[in-house]
Design a protein around this motif. Structure first.
Motif, PDB file in Angstrom:
ATOM      1  N   VAL A 139      95.074 -79.338  61.630  1.00 48.60           N
ATOM      2  CA  VAL A 139      94.772 -77.952  61.263  1.00 48.60           C
ATOM      3  C   VAL A 139      95.986 -77.287  60.633  1.00 48.60           C
ATOM      4  CG1 VAL A 139      94.121 -75.698  62.181  1.00 48.60           C
ATOM      5  CG2 VAL A 139      92.963 -77.757  62.998  1.00 48.60           C
ATOM      6  N   LEU A 140      97.167 -77.516  61.199  1.00 48.30           N
ATOM      7  CA  LEU A 140      98.388 -76.927  60.644  1.00 48.30           C
ATOM      8  C   LEU A 140      98.676 -77.447  59.242  1.00 48.30           C
ATOM      9  CD1 LEU A 140     100.636 -77.080  63.831  1.00 48.30           C
ATOM     10  CD2 LEU A 140      99.753 -75.007  62.743  1.00 48.30           C
ATOM     11  N   ARG A 141      98.328 -78.687  58.982  1.00 49.48           N
ATOM     12  CA  ARG A 141      98.497 -79.241  57.631  1.00 49.48           C
ATOM     13  C   ARG A 141      97.709 -78.428  56.618  1.00 49.48           C
ATOM     14  NH1 ARG A 141      96.745 -85.509  56.528  1.00 49.48           N
ATOM     15  NH2 ARG A 141      97.758 -85.846  54.493  1.00 49.48           N
ATOM     16  N   GLU A 142      96.489 -78.040  56.995  1.00 47.70           N
ATOM     17  CA  GLU A 142      95.685 -77.204  56.108  1.00 47.70           C
ATOM     18  C   GLU A 142      96.293 -75.812  55.976  1.00 47.70           C
ATOM     19  OE1 GLU A 142      93.190 -78.471  54.436  1.00 47.70           O
ATOM     20  OE2 GLU A 142      93.372 -80.403  55.471  1.00 47.70           O
ATOM     21  N   ALA A 143      96.820 -75.286  57.071  1.00 48.01           N
ATOM     22  CA  ALA A 143      97.447 -73.957  57.040  1.00 48.01           C
ATOM     23  C   ALA A 143      98.663 -73.944  56.129  1.00 48.01           C
ATOM     24  CB  ALA A 143      97.834 -73.533  58.451  1.00 48.01           C
ATOM     25  N   GLY A 144      99.470 -74.998  56.175  1.00 50.67           N
ATOM     26  CA  GLY A 144     100.663 -75.070  55.331  1.00 50.67           C
ATOM     27  C   GLY A 144     100.334 -75.092  53.857  1.00 50.67           C
ATOM     28  N   ALA A 161     109.179 -80.135  71.467  1.00 52.15           N
ATOM     29  CA  ALA A 161     108.710 -81.278  70.676  1.00 52.15           C
ATOM     30  C   ALA A 161     107.422 -80.933  69.935  1.00 52.15           C
ATOM     31  CB  ALA A 161     108.487 -82.480  71.588  1.00 52.15           C
ATOM     32  N   LEU A 162     106.526 -80.206  70.590  1.00 53.26           N
ATOM     33  CA  LEU A 162     105.270 -79.820  69.936  1.00 53.26           C
ATOM     34  C   LEU A 162     105.531 -78.838  68.796  1.00 53.26           C
ATOM     35  CD1 LEU A 162     102.195 -79.960  69.832  1.00 53.26           C
ATOM     36  CD2 LEU A 162     102.117 -78.154  71.576  1.00 53.26           C
ATOM     37  N   LEU A 163     106.445 -77.879  69.001  1.00 52.65           N
ATOM     38  CA  LEU A 163     106.780 -76.930  67.947  1.00 52.65           C
ATOM     39  C   LEU A 163     107.390 -77.636  66.735  1.00 52.65           C
ATOM     40  CD1 LEU A 163     108.355 -74.086  70.103  1.00 52.65           C
ATOM     41  CD2 LEU A 163     106.269 -73.883  68.743  1.00 52.65           C
ATOM     42  N   VAL A 164     108.297 -78.554  66.979  1.00 53.92           N
ATOM     43  CA  VAL A 164     108.946 -79.271  65.870  1.00 53.92           C
ATOM     44  C   VAL A 164     107.929 -80.109  65.110  1.00 53.92           C
ATOM     45  CG1 VAL A 164     110.664 -81.025  65.282  1.00 53.92           C
ATOM     46  CG2 VAL A 164     111.207 -79.290  66.997  1.00 53.92           C
ATOM     47  N   THR A 165     107.080 -80.816  65.839  1.00 58.58           N
ATOM     48  CA  THR A 165     106.079 -81.659  65.187  1.00 58.58           C
ATOM     49  C   THR A 165     105.091 -80.805  64.400  1.00 58.58           C
ATOM     50  OG1 THR A 165     106.309 -83.257  66.987  1.00 58.58           O
ATOM     51  CG2 THR A 165     104.376 -83.470  65.587  1.00 58.58           C
ATOM     52  N   GLY A 166     104.695 -79.660  64.952  1.00 58.44           N
ATOM     53  CA  GLY A 166     103.819 -78.759  64.216  1.00 58.44           C
ATOM     54  C   GLY A 166     104.468 -78.229  62.953  1.00 58.44           C
ATOM     55  N   THR A 167     105.768 -77.964  63.001  1.00 61.80           N
ATOM     56  CA  THR A 167     106.496 -77.531  61.805  1.00 61.80           C
ATOM     57  C   THR A 167     106.463 -78.623  60.738  1.00 61.80           C
ATOM     58  OG1 THR A 167     107.949 -76.156  63.167  1.00 61.80           O
ATOM     59  CG2 THR A 167     108.725 -76.703  60.952  1.00 61.80           C
ATOM     60  N   CYS A 168     106.561 -79.872  61.163  1.00 60.47           N
ATOM     61  CA  CYS A 168     106.459 -80.994  60.217  1.00 60.47           C
ATOM     62  C   CYS A 168     105.084 -81.030  59.560  1.00 60.47           C
ATOM     63  CB  CYS A 168     106.721 -82.314  60.937  1.00 60.47           C
ATOM     64  SG  CYS A 168     108.388 -82.491  61.609  1.00 60.47           S
ATOM     65  N   ALA A 169     104.039 -80.700  60.327  1.00 67.64           N
ATOM     66  CA  ALA A 169     102.682 -80.672  59.763  1.00 67.64           C
ATOM     67  C   ALA A 169     102.545 -79.565  58.725  1.00 67.64           C
ATOM     68  CB  ALA A 169     101.661 -80.483  60.878  1.00 67.64           C
ATOM     69  N   LEU A 170     103.114 -78.403  59.003  1.00 65.78           N
ATOM     70  CA  LEU A 170     103.097 -77.324  58.012  1.00 65.78           C
ATOM     71  C   LEU A 170     103.828 -77.744  56.739  1.00 65.78           C
ATOM     72  CD1 LEU A 170     103.900 -74.327  60.389  1.00 65.78           C
ATOM     73  CD2 LEU A 170     101.739 -74.700  59.190  1.00 65.78           C
ATOM     74  N   ALA A 171     104.977 -78.405  56.902  1.00 62.16           N
ATOM     75  CA  ALA A 171     105.747 -78.850  55.741  1.00 62.16           C
ATOM     76  C   ALA A 171     104.971 -79.881  54.933  1.00 62.16           C
ATOM     77  CB  ALA A 171     107.092 -79.419  56.199  1.00 62.16           C
ATOM     78  N   LEU A 172     104.262 -80.772  55.611  1.00 59.34           N
ATOM     79  CA  LEU A 172     103.469 -81.782  54.898  1.00 59.34           C
ATOM     80  C   LEU A 172     102.372 -81.119  54.077  1.00 59.34           C
ATOM     81  CD1 LEU A 172     102.636 -84.708  54.302  1.00 59.34           C
ATOM     82  CD2 LEU A 172     101.261 -84.643  56.408  1.00 59.34           C
ATOM     83  N   GLY A 173     101.636 -80.188  54.687  1.00 52.34           N
ATOM     84  CA  GLY A 173     100.576 -79.511  53.949  1.00 52.34           C
ATOM     85  C   GLY A 173     101.105 -78.746  52.755  1.00 52.34           C
ATOM     86  N   LEU A 174     102.241 -78.081  52.925  1.00 52.50           N
ATOM     87  CA  LEU A 174     102.859 -77.359  51.811  1.00 52.50           C
ATOM     88  C   LEU A 174     103.272 -78.323  50.705  1.00 52.50           C
ATOM     89  CD1 LEU A 174     105.502 -74.541  52.114  1.00 52.50           C
ATOM     90  CD2 LEU A 174     105.857 -76.422  50.538  1.00 52.50           C
TER      91      LEU A 174
END
Length: 380
Positions: free
Chosen positions: A77-82, A233-246
């Motif tokens: 979901v975060l990937r789509e948000a990014g 760890a969850l926050l960092v990994t979620g940040t990586c998902a946002l970066a991937l989507g962007l």
């Protein structure tokens, strides 16, 4: 590790694509043209749509109105948000809910999770320490005062702090039993809590939180030993998902532009120098993706590995931080002057990419962390 997503995870990603389909990245003023923050607060209309689609309660148990999914579903979901630069605290809110469910008490879960899943409460996390690059937990000290706790210290660059009803603050405790970290759920407007405005490179409003003898009751503190490590760890990994989507969205924009932009009668995408640069950035994105799912899988499954899960998280953040920077820099180069045009969204993606690159620490900090882990857990 199995890269195949479950039907439930795929359904969450599909629901997210539907919600984010109407989001316009240029809906607020450009950070390049705005002296202060681009907006006063989060996108409330989008927040309501996420709640209606049950995307705020992905990780909550069914007993609290959630879907009972895992970190992989959240990252999808975060990937789509990014990709659309969604102006909502989806990562921080979801992570805070997850740590309450996993490590908090039944009373905390009962009081918070259902309302937070409906979007009635907004949660965020103060995870950047004093400078944005320091470990967050020593930035605030917690001490006992009877059954209550008193918090003193400073946390900088706290996202969505002016919108959040509760901020999860990691706090350092030193006592007879040694040093440890607790998580305090601090309400907005608490006595002794001050918020000074900061502005991110993305133009979003952040806060420096100053805590002076902020009192929280025992029911507002999570004392589980590994709660902060898991949350971070969850926050960092979620940040990586946002970066991937962007990054994926930026590479698509670049492909569309170079396929139409002509020089000497040919699209510039057909030129070898352009194609090689785009191919290199595609490789960056695939490495970002592989390391992201490895980290998310370790968090979701708890599976053992050659290194603790923190090692996989560090690798994912190194690739995300360096990779997203290279992607937006190449995109700017291949767009030429058009990429800097404030009427075109690429410059906004560049600003958000810089924020995500440095959020929760730059790549160099995670290289040092990975080195420490390798020294402690030698391979082979």
């Amino acid at each position: 590790m199995d890269f195949t997503f479950t039907e439930e995870q795929q359904a969450a990603a599909e629901a997210a694509r539907g919600v984010f389909a109407g989001v316009v990245p240029d809906a607020v003023p450009s950070p390049a043209l705005t002296t202060g923050a681009v907006a006063e607060g989060l996108d409330r209309a989008l927040w309501s749509r996420l709640a209606e689609a049950d995307l705020l309660s992905l990780l909550s148990a069914e007993a609290h109105g959630g879907a009972g999914l895992d970190a992989i579903a959240l990252c999808l979901v975060l990937r789509e948000a990014g990709g659309v630069l969604a102006r909502v605290p989806l990562l921080e809110h979801s992570a805070a809910m997850a740590v309450v469910q996993r490590h908090g008490g039944p009373e905390q879960a009962e009081r918070l999770l259902t309302r937070a899943g409906r979007g009635e409460l907004v949660l965020t996390v103060a995870a950047n320490g004093r400078t944005g690059h320091d470990p967050a937990e020593p930035a605030v000290v917690a001490r006992r005062d009877g059954r209550a706790w008193l918090l003193d210290g400073v946390q900088t660059a706290v996202p969505w702090a002016f919108d959040a009803d509760l901020t999860v603050v990691p706090a350092h405790v030193v006592g007879a039993g040694g040093e440890r970290t607790v998580l305090a759920l601090v309400p907005r407007g608490a006595d002794g809590l001050e918020a000074a405005e900061q502005v991110s490179t993305s133009g979003e409003r952040l806060a420096e939180l100053r805590l002076r003898s902020v009192r929280v009751g025992p029911q507002e503190v999570i004392e589980a030993e590994d709660a902060w490590e898991w949350l971070h760890a969850l926050l960092v990994t979620g940040t990586c998902a946002l970066a991937l989507g962007l990054g994926e969205r930026v590479l698509r924009m670049t492909g569309e532009y170079t396929g139409k932009r002509e020089q000497f009668g040919y699209p510039i995408a057909t030129f070898q120098a352009v194609a090689v640069q785009a191919a290199d950035r595609y490789i960056d994105l695939r490495a970002m993706e592989a390391t992201l799912w490895q980290a998310a899988w370790r968090i979701a499954s708890g599976a053992p590995g050659a290194l603790p899960a923190a090692g996989d998280v560090a690798v994912a953040k190194i690739w995300a931080a360096d990779g997203v920077r290279r992607v937006v820099q190449t995109a700017q180069h291949l767009h030429g002057g058009f990429g800097a045009d404030t009427d075109y969204p690429l410059h906004r993606y560049h600003a958000w990419a810089k924020h995500l690159e440095l959020a929760l620490g730059p790549a160099a900090a995670y290289e040092e962390r990975l080195g420490d882990l390798l020294a402690t857990h030698p391979l082979g």
